[in-house]
Scaffold this motif. Sequence first.
Motif, PDB file in Angstrom:
ATOM      1  N   ILE A 115      26.012  16.991  28.823  1.00  0.00           N
ATOM      2  CA  ILE A 115      26.174  15.815  27.981  1.00  0.00           C
ATOM      3  C   ILE A 115      24.815  15.442  27.406  1.00  0.00           C
ATOM      4  O   ILE A 115      23.777  15.729  27.994  1.00  0.00           O
ATOM      5  N   LYS A 116      24.851  14.817  26.261  1.00  0.00           N
ATOM      6  CA  LYS A 116      23.622  14.396  25.603  1.00  0.00           C
ATOM      7  C   LYS A 116      23.460  12.895  25.836  1.00  0.00           C
ATOM      8  O   LYS A 116      24.288  12.115  25.386  1.00  0.00           O
ATOM      9  N   PRO A 117      22.415  12.483  26.524  1.00  0.00           N
ATOM     10  CA  PRO A 117      22.281  11.066  26.866  1.00  0.00           C
ATOM     11  C   PRO A 117      22.163  10.151  25.646  1.00  0.00           C
ATOM     12  O   PRO A 117      22.577   9.017  25.686  1.00  0.00           O
ATOM     13  N   MET A 118      21.615  10.629  24.555  1.00  0.00           N
ATOM     14  CA  MET A 118      21.417   9.779  23.386  1.00  0.00           C
ATOM     15  C   MET A 118      22.612   9.800  22.438  1.00  0.00           C
ATOM     16  O   MET A 118      22.684   9.025  21.515  1.00  0.00           O
ATOM     17  N   ASP A 119      23.541  10.705  22.647  1.00  0.00           N
ATOM     18  CA  ASP A 119      24.679  10.854  21.747  1.00  0.00           C
ATOM     19  C   ASP A 119      25.747   9.819  22.092  1.00  0.00           C
ATOM     20  O   ASP A 119      26.171   9.706  23.232  1.00  0.00           O
ATOM     21  N   LYS A 120      26.192   9.049  21.089  1.00  0.00           N
ATOM     22  CA  LYS A 120      27.204   8.019  21.338  1.00  0.00           C
ATOM     23  C   LYS A 120      28.585   8.638  21.514  1.00  0.00           C
ATOM     24  O   LYS A 120      29.373   8.171  22.307  1.00  0.00           O
ATOM     25  N   TRP A 121      28.913   9.690  20.760  1.00  0.00           N
ATOM     26  CA  TRP A 121      30.224  10.316  20.881  1.00  0.00           C
ATOM     27  C   TRP A 121      30.091  11.526  21.788  1.00  0.00           C
ATOM     28  O   TRP A 121      29.247  12.382  21.602  1.00  0.00           O
ATOM     29  N   GLN A 122      30.923  11.583  22.782  1.00  0.00           N
ATOM     30  CA  GLN A 122      30.903  12.671  23.749  1.00  0.00           C
ATOM     31  C   GLN A 122      32.340  13.045  24.069  1.00  0.00           C
ATOM     32  O   GLN A 122      33.166  12.158  24.253  1.00  0.00           O
ATOM     33  N   PRO A 123      32.692  14.344  24.124  1.00  0.00           N
ATOM     34  CA  PRO A 123      34.052  14.693  24.545  1.00  0.00           C
ATOM     35  C   PRO A 123      34.330  14.094  25.925  1.00  0.00           C
ATOM     36  O   PRO A 123      33.540  14.241  26.839  1.00  0.00           O
ATOM     37  N   LYS A 124      35.446  13.391  26.045  1.00  0.00           N
ATOM     38  CA  LYS A 124      35.733  12.613  27.255  1.00  0.00           C
ATOM     39  C   LYS A 124      35.894  13.488  28.496  1.00  0.00           C
ATOM     40  O   LYS A 124      35.435  13.130  29.570  1.00  0.00           O
ATOM     41  N   ILE A 125      36.535  14.655  28.363  1.00  0.00           N
ATOM     42  CA  ILE A 125      36.699  15.530  29.532  1.00  0.00           C
ATOM     43  C   ILE A 125      35.335  16.016  30.011  1.00  0.00           C
ATOM     44  O   ILE A 125      35.034  15.994  31.205  1.00  0.00           O
ATOM     45  N   SER A 126      34.477  16.443  29.080  1.00  0.00           N
ATOM     46  CA  SER A 126      33.128  16.902  29.439  1.00  0.00           C
ATOM     47  C   SER A 126      32.336  15.792  30.105  1.00  0.00           C
ATOM     48  O   SER A 126      31.624  16.013  31.087  1.00  0.00           O
ATOM     49  N   TYR A 127      32.451  14.593  29.565  1.00  0.00           N
ATOM     50  CA  TYR A 127      31.726  13.460  30.123  1.00  0.00           C
ATOM     51  C   TYR A 127      32.186  13.164  31.549  1.00  0.00           C
ATOM     52  O   TYR A 127      31.372  12.943  32.446  1.00  0.00           O
ATOM     53  N   ASP A 128      33.499  13.183  31.763  1.00  0.00           N
ATOM     54  CA  ASP A 128      34.021  12.924  33.108  1.00  0.00           C
ATOM     55  C   ASP A 128      33.671  14.045  34.085  1.00  0.00           C
ATOM     56  O   ASP A 128      33.492  13.801  35.275  1.00  0.00           O
ATOM     57  N   LEU A 129      33.545  15.275  33.596  1.00  0.00           N
ATOM     58  CA  LEU A 129      33.074  16.378  34.447  1.00  0.00           C
ATOM     59  C   LEU A 129      31.627  16.139  34.864  1.00  0.00           C
ATOM     60  O   LEU A 129      31.260  16.315  36.023  1.00  0.00           O
ATOM     61  N   ALA A 130      30.801  15.737  33.903  1.00  0.00           N
ATOM     62  CA  ALA A 130      29.379  15.531  34.175  1.00  0.00           C
ATOM     63  C   ALA A 130      29.146  14.346  35.107  1.00  0.00           C
ATOM     64  O   ALA A 130      28.227  14.370  35.925  1.00  0.00           O
ATOM     65  N   THR A 131      29.974  13.318  34.990  1.00  0.00           N
ATOM     66  CA  THR A 131      29.784  12.127  35.825  1.00  0.00           C
ATOM     67  C   THR A 131      30.524  12.213  37.158  1.00  0.00           C
ATOM     68  O   THR A 131      30.417  11.315  37.976  1.00  0.00           O
ATOM     69  N   GLY A 132      31.304  13.277  37.362  1.00  0.00           N
ATOM     70  CA  GLY A 132      31.955  13.491  38.648  1.00  0.00           C
ATOM     71  C   GLY A 132      33.353  12.894  38.759  1.00  0.00           C
ATOM     72  O   GLY A 132      33.947  12.925  39.835  1.00  0.00           O
ATOM     73  N   LYS A 133      33.907  12.363  37.687  1.00  0.00           N
ATOM     74  CA  LYS A 133      35.267  11.806  37.739  1.00  0.00           C
ATOM     75  C   LYS A 133      36.317  12.913  37.775  1.00  0.00           C
ATOM     76  O   LYS A 133      37.417  12.701  38.264  1.00  0.00           O
ATOM     77  N   LEU A 134      35.979  14.079  37.238  1.00  0.00           N
ATOM     78  CA  LEU A 134      36.856  15.249  37.277  1.00  0.00           C
ATOM     79  C   LEU A 134      36.147  16.372  38.014  1.00  0.00           C
ATOM     80  O   LEU A 134      34.922  16.476  37.965  1.00  0.00           O
ATOM     81  N   ASP A 135      36.911  17.238  38.651  1.00  0.00           N
ATOM     82  CA  ASP A 135      36.363  18.401  39.345  1.00  0.00           C
ATOM     83  C   ASP A 135      36.794  19.659  38.587  1.00  0.00           C
ATOM     84  O   ASP A 135      37.986  19.877  38.379  1.00  0.00           O
ATOM     85  N   ARG A 136      35.831  20.465  38.167  1.00  0.00           N
ATOM     86  CA  ARG A 136      36.127  21.665  37.384  1.00  0.00           C
ATOM     87  C   ARG A 136      37.035  22.633  38.139  1.00  0.00           C
ATOM     88  O   ARG A 136      37.818  23.360  37.549  1.00  0.00           O
ATOM     89  N   LYS A 137      36.967  22.633  39.462  1.00  0.00           N
ATOM     90  CA  LYS A 137      37.796  23.528  40.273  1.00  0.00           C
ATOM     91  C   LYS A 137      39.282  23.250  40.088  1.00  0.00           C
ATOM     92  O   LYS A 137      40.105  24.133  40.266  1.00  0.00           O
TER      93      LYS A 137
END
Length: 193
Positions: A115-137
């Motif tokens: 994820i790009k910290p300065m980017d306002k628009w972020q794909p929600k699934i990618s963001y939740d993966l990066a923040t730990g709300k979703l597990d890639r497994k």
Amino acid sequence: MRTFYNKQDSWPKICTACAKRGEETTLNPGVNIYLSMFKRGIYKCKTCKAKQSKIEHEAKWKLPLFRIKKAEYIKEYQRETDAGVYAVYDKLDIIYIGQSAIPEQRRVQHFSKHIKPMDKWQPKISYDLATGKLDRKHLSFDMIEYVDDKDERIIREKYHLEQHKLAFGDYPKYNSYSTDRKRGHIVDKRKDS
């Protein structure tokens, strides 16, 4: 002066890179050394080989020709899957239905943790993966149907979204994030956290 650590017909063999650092790692083929390397007489443990590979990989990526060839290979690989409508699953629940001319590229985008910290628009699934709300497994990607025509793909995507709403009472969790602005038929009712 060159030092030989593993003499012919001596056992056990030790990692040459570890031995140079003063450590003595006994090699066990197939466990802590790749069998192919052991057979060729390259006595480096998996840890030392990984360090060497990382250095070599970084050096390769600095070469412009390597980067160009790699980008061409990735584009060719991603275009092998035909265009169509796809679904992203979290365990057994559909969390996103989408359409793409290059679905393999979309799969990579959805499953990316970058994820790009300065980017306002972020794909929600990618963001939740990066923040730990979703597990890639627990995530999986599946093609629902293959459709070449773009207009027909959009119609089929809407059809599958409506079928999901009829079956479960709501659109998939992440569809409300991206499709409300484009098509106006889905409203995001979730609170941003």
